[in-house]
Write an enzyme that holds these catalytic residues in place. Structure first.
Site, short mmCIF file in Angstrom:
data_model
loop_
_atom_site.label_atom_id
_atom_site.label_comp_id
_atom_site.label_asym_id
_atom_site.label_seq_id
_atom_site.Cartn_x
_atom_site.Cartn_y
_atom_site.Cartn_z
N ASP A 23 0.82 -1.21 0.00
CA ASP A 23 0.00 0.00 0.00
C ASP A 23 0.85 1.26 0.00
OD1 ASP A 23 -2.22 -1.68 0.24
OD2 ASP A 23 -2.07 -1.69 2.41
N GLU A 282 0.38 -5.54 -5.20
CA GLU A 282 0.18 -4.67 -6.36
C GLU A 282 1.44 -3.94 -6.78
OE1 GLU A 282 -2.42 -0.72 -7.60
OE2 GLU A 282 -3.38 -2.26 -6.40
#
Length: 389
Positions: A23, A282
């Site tokens: 994140d 991600e």
């Protein structure tokens, strides 16, 4: 009303760290690019400075406010706090639908005009994203916009700095520089002839099984793994030594070297220097795509196995070239993520995957060209914000 023409807009990013480094990694890359390439005055609100420090060593975990690479970093301690309209940025981003402080929202509502309010969503290859990208929702007398990164021109694209490809190609063309970089982590001249693999995954990955396949493989493998990643499997492989940065062990055809966590720019070079990259979440997933090398993605686990849906959606786009589906990649990716009902053993999966490496490398290059045609996330986001003012 457009942004003032005499200055770049200000922007605030609110980031609650859930996936340890993923994140904050995304938000930090975005913040730096907006500041470096677009002159945006960025304030990055982060609740977990310790995780931030792992990828940005200059961060002071005790500081309420500090500067890092031109970005204003604020420690987000909770939902309390008093804010005035003067404290509100022109563009306000809540990352992964985190709840920003109520008083900040109240101050946003008092601004004239209101700031552009964006919910920056998670990356997925699912088709529904194209219909949801840029949708709006009335909130507190304002409009919130949903902004999705993605893999098509109907999404916000992927994070990519303007000079990234040029830097990568220059590094990969300089064998001396690459060897010197890897040498900092103990990689020897003999190691350079082996298949170099970076390993970054969640604890659920079947690392021990993969290690066993590498040990008995025909080609030597040097596995470079950050400290704390796949700890149990790495500790078992290394043996009596603590699995800390600098530790290394060779068994059969496999050498495992434990690396310290490195700043983001150095992690990029690690991906560029390796022949194969195992990535997770991600942030490293996107960087592996820009590295232009074969990779396997370990996706963040979600309830009801929704992550398996996202994995398959990506594979349907990525694991296909002019010859058809790259079966070895699909089977290995599903097995790596526990998404296969009857997976083959890694002693069979890995040789098949290794045999298809040239094909996967070619696909990686073609995929890069496709993604570059969609523009980059930071530029697309600013253009969208300007049009939404």
């Amino acid at each position: 009303m457009p942004f003032a023409t005499d200055r770049a807009p200000s922007l605030a990013i609110f980031c609650k760290v859930v996936d340890n480094y993923g994140d904050i990694g995304i938000c930090w890359r975005l913040a730096r690019q907006l500041q470096d390439e677009h002159g945006v005055a960025v304030t990055l609100w982060v609740d977990d400075l310790a995780s931030f420090q792992r990828i940005c060593p200059g961060i002071d975990v005790a500081a309420e406010a500090q500067q890092a690479s031109g970005v204003s970093v604020r420690h987000w301690r909770g939902q309390d706090g008093a804010f005035a309209p003067a404290d509100v940025a022109d563009i306000v981003i809540e990352f992964f639908a985190c709840d920003i402080p109520p008083d900040y929202i109240s101050a946003m509502a008092q601004c004239a005009p209101h700031p552009v309010w964006l919910n920056l969503e998670g990356l997925t290859a699912e088709e529904w994203v194209e219909g949801c990208h840029a949708l709006t929702s009335p909130r507190h007398g304002m409009i919130k916009h949903f902004f999705f990164p993605g893999f098509t021109e109907k999404t916000g694209g992927l994070l990519r700095e303007a000079a990234l490809d040029e830097q990568r190609l220059a590094f990969q063309a300089d064998g001396v520089a690459m060897a010197a970089f890897l040498g900092r982590f103990g990689v020897t001249a003999a190691d350079m002839a082996a298949l170099k693999v970076s390993l970054f995954c969640y604890p659920s990955a079947p690392v021990a099984e993969l290690f066993a396949a590498w040990q008995g493989g025909k080609r030597p493998v040097v596995c470079l793994v950050p400290e704390g990643v796949a700890f149990d499997a790495v500790q078992a492989f290394i043996g009596d030594d603590a699995a800390v940065a600098g530790a290394a062990r060779t068994h059969g055809g496999l050498t495992v070297r434990v690396l310290p966590f490195v700043p983001q720019d150095e992690y990029d070079r690690l991906l560029w220097a390796c022949d194969v990259n195992f990535v997770r979440g991600e942030d490293s997933f996107v960087r592996a795509q820009w590295a232009g090398k074969p990779f396997l993605w370990h996706i963040y686990v979600q309830d009801e196995n929704l992550h398996h849906v996202k994995l398959r959606a990506f594979l349907q786009r990525y694991a296909v070239d002019g010859e058809g589906v790259v079966d070895s990649l699909v089977q290995a990716a599903l097995a790596w993520n526990g998404a296969s009902a009857d997976p083959l053993p890694w002693t069979a999966l890995w040789p098949a995957l290794q045999a298809d490496m040239p094909r996967m490398a070619a696909r990686a290059q073609g995929w890069q060209r496709q993604m570059q045609a969609n523009g980059d996330l930071a530029s697309n986001l600013l253009a969208f914000a300007g049009a939404s003012r």
